[in-house]
Write an enzyme that holds these catalytic residues in place. Structure first.
Site, PDB file in Angstrom:
ATOM      1  N   SER A   1       0.142   3.764   5.420  1.00 18.17           N
ATOM      2  CA  SER A   1      -0.796   2.922   4.672  1.00 18.17           C
ATOM      3  C   SER A   1      -2.148   2.884   5.387  1.00 18.17           C
ATOM      4  CB  SER A   1      -0.245   1.507   4.544  1.00 18.17           C
ATOM      5  OG  SER A   1       1.047   1.546   3.985  1.00 18.17           O
TER       6      SER A   1
ATOM      7  N   GLN B   1      11.270   1.175  15.779  1.00 18.20           N
ATOM      8  CA  GLN B   1      11.652   0.039  14.927  1.00 18.20           C
ATOM      9  C   GLN B   1      13.112   0.147  14.485  1.00 18.20           C
ATOM     10  OE1 GLN B   1       8.981  -1.882  11.860  1.00 18.20           O
ATOM     11  NE2 GLN B   1      10.094  -0.491  10.542  1.00 18.20           N
TER      12      GLN B   1
ATOM     13  N   ALA C   1       0.870  -1.185   0.000  1.00 18.94           N
ATOM     14  CA  ALA C   1       0.000   0.000   0.000  1.00 18.94           C
ATOM     15  C   ALA C   1       0.908   1.238   0.000  1.00 18.94           C
ATOM     16  CB  ALA C   1      -0.969  -0.003   1.178  1.00 18.94           C
TER      17      ALA C   1
ATOM     18  N   HIS D   1       3.142   4.564  -0.564  1.00 22.54           N
ATOM     19  CA  HIS D   1       2.875   5.997  -0.672  1.00 22.54           C
ATOM     20  C   HIS D   1       4.223   6.724  -0.745  1.00 22.54           C
ATOM     21  CE1 HIS D   1       4.003   5.941   3.520  1.00 22.54           C
ATOM     22  NE2 HIS D   1       3.004   5.109   3.808  1.00 22.54           N
TER      23      HIS D   1
ATOM     24  N   LYS E   1       9.423   7.348  10.799  1.00 16.49           N
ATOM     25  CA  LYS E   1       8.054   7.316  11.318  1.00 16.49           C
ATOM     26  C   LYS E   1       7.941   6.200  12.364  1.00 16.49           C
ATOM     27  CE  LYS E   1       4.152   5.774   9.244  1.00 16.49           C
ATOM     28  NZ  LYS E   1       3.469   5.005  10.271  1.00 16.49           N
TER      29      LYS E   1
ATOM     30  N   HIS F   1       7.181   5.606   1.507  1.00 15.44           N
ATOM     31  CA  HIS F   1       7.959   4.464   1.018  1.00 15.44           C
ATOM     32  C   HIS F   1       8.844   4.887  -0.151  1.00 15.44           C
ATOM     33  CE1 HIS F   1       4.194   2.368   2.553  1.00 15.44           C
ATOM     34  NE2 HIS F   1       5.140   1.744   3.241  1.00 15.44           N
TER      35      HIS F   1
HETATM   36  P1  AMP Z   1       5.456  -0.227   6.276  1.00 18.10           P
HETATM   37  O1  AMP Z   1       5.023  -0.600   4.897  1.00 18.10           O
HETATM   38  O2  AMP Z   1       4.449   0.609   7.004  1.00 18.10           O
HETATM   39  O3  AMP Z   1       5.963  -1.391   7.084  1.00 18.10           O
HETATM   40  O4  AMP Z   1       6.689   0.743   6.089  1.00 18.10           O
HETATM   41  C1  AMP Z   1       7.830   0.331   5.377  1.00 18.10           C
HETATM   42  C2  AMP Z   1       8.934   1.318   5.621  1.00 18.10           C
HETATM   43  O5  AMP Z   1       8.518   2.605   5.178  1.00 18.10           O
HETATM   44  C3  AMP Z   1       9.266   1.462   7.120  1.00 18.10           C
HETATM   45  O6  AMP Z   1      10.667   1.591   7.262  1.00 18.10           O
HETATM   46  C4  AMP Z   1       8.559   2.724   7.501  1.00 18.10           C
HETATM   47  O7  AMP Z   1       9.147   3.394   8.592  1.00 18.10           O
HETATM   48  C5  AMP Z   1       8.695   3.529   6.231  1.00 18.10           C
HETATM   49  N1  AMP Z   1       7.655   4.569   6.192  1.00 18.10           N
HETATM   50  C6  AMP Z   1       6.311   4.403   6.325  1.00 18.10           C
HETATM   51  N2  AMP Z   1       5.690   5.591   6.300  1.00 18.10           N
HETATM   52  C7  AMP Z   1       6.656   6.538   6.166  1.00 18.10           C
HETATM   53  C8  AMP Z   1       6.646   7.967   6.092  1.00 18.10           C
HETATM   54  N3  AMP Z   1       5.529   8.668   6.150  1.00 18.10           N
HETATM   55  N4  AMP Z   1       7.833   8.595   5.951  1.00 18.10           N
HETATM   56  C9  AMP Z   1       8.998   7.880   5.896  1.00 18.10           C
HETATM   57  N5  AMP Z   1       9.070   6.546   5.956  1.00 18.10           N
HETATM   58  C10 AMP Z   1       7.917   5.880   6.090  1.00 18.10           C
END
Ligand code: AMP
Length: 300
Positions: free
Chosen positions: A197, A153, A32, A34, A149, A37
């Site tokens: 997402s 983690q 998902a 954006h 964000k 990512h």
């Molecule tokens: P996720 O798909 O939510 O597991 O996120 C995958 C990676 O993208 C993780 O390292 C998140 O911290 C990073 N991420 C998600 N949202 C953002 C954002 N708004 N700004 C920067 N990195 C992000």
């Protein structure tokens, strides 16, 4: 761009890249996708010859069944975005491909896992570490990209690297020694809401109030010039909890803060005074209409 669904194909691709001495950047995601990512992918492209993006909703990091079921999944749109943003490999495995057998590893992350998301989401970070380690072992990246964000983690992955570097009897020890963790800043919508997402699950009305989380954090940073840590902490929680009343917003659009902590940016331990740490960040999780939103801001 290659879309790879199996471990065997991925291994072949990685071994061919290694033979050509290509550097590899890994961006783990749950899809998902954006702009948040994409910012990680752009950074990875700048710094590596081959960029591998994994899209995998990792069931073992969800401690809430409903959250897992409702997690947005749109692999086709994701692959189109990855292609147009210059990823070289999209790795989109099934759960069976990722975990042919159950993985029961238990990691001891120490104090960084004992605060904030740790107690709120039992097993979450262990599940994150298991999937990230599997991805590291498969992709053998030179660099891995994570967003601030999910601030805690990053501390967990740093600990995972320490653990892997101290266990010297596994075949990938050299890779772990050299692997560089690259933290990337939060990308926000124009109105300040941290992109996520999960934002897709907000109604129009909820989406309109959601930016007040970040607006409150920004005011907290201003307050921190003259107020002490405990007062700023309390003010943030009170302001969000009473936001709907004060602003005459329907009760169903109320903010329900799960935690707000002001912590040392390295140890993630709560501080009592601003001078207690060189770097200080505020980390927050707020529920809004059943959607769990997380954000952070830097104080010092
Ligand atoms: P996720 O798909 O939510 O597991 O996120 C995958 C990676 O993208 C993780 O390292 C998140 O911290 C990073 N991420 C998600 N949202 C953002 C954002 N708004 N700004 C920067 N990195 C992000």
């Amino acid at each position: 761009m290659k879309v790879i669904k199996t471990v065997a194909e991925l291994r072949a691709e990685i071994s061919s890249a290694k033979q050509q001495n290509k550097t590899i950047g890994l961006v783990p995601t749950m899809g998902a996708l954006h702009e948040g990512h994409l910012s990680l992918i752009h950074k990875a492209k700048e710094q590596n010859d081959l960029v591998v993006v994994s899209v995998f909703v990792n069931p073992i990091q969800f401690n809430n069944k409903e959250d897992l079921e409702k997690y947005p999944r749109k692999v086709e749109d994701d692959c189109a975005l990855l292609e147009s943003n210059g990823a070289d490999v999209a790795f989109v495995p099934s759960v069976e491909e990722m975990y042919p057998e159950p993985v029961n590893d238990v990691y001891d992350f120490g104090p960084v896992a004992e605060v904030m998301e740790g107690p709120q989401r039992p097993g979450h970070f262990n599940g994150v570490a298991i999937v990230v380690r599997r991805l590291f072992d498969l992709v053998e990246p030179n660099r891995a990209y994570f967003g601030e964000k999910d601030f805690q983690q990053i501390a967990i992955i740093r600990r995972l690297l320490e653990i892997m570097r101290s266990e010297t009897c596994h075949p990938n020890i050299e890779m772990y020694r050299n692997l560089e963790l690259v933290p990337c800043p939060i990308v926000r919508a124009e109105d300040g809401l941290a992109l996520s997402s999960r934002n897709a699950r907000l109604s129009k009305e909820a989406r309109n109030v959601a930016p007040n989380i970040y607006a409150t954090l920004q005011q907290a940073v201003e307050m921190s010039e003259c107020e002490d840590v405990e007062d700023v902490k309390q003010w943030v929680t009170d302001t969000l909890e009473s936001f709907h009343e004060v602003n005459d917003i329907p009760e169903e659009l109320r903010f329900e803060p799960e935690y707000f902590e002001i912590v040392d940016d390295t140890t993630l331990q709560p501080i009592a005074k601003w001078e207690d740490a060189k770097g200080v960040v505020g980390c927050i999780t707020v529920w809004l209409t059943g959607v769990r939103l997380i954000d952070m801001i830097r104080f010092r």
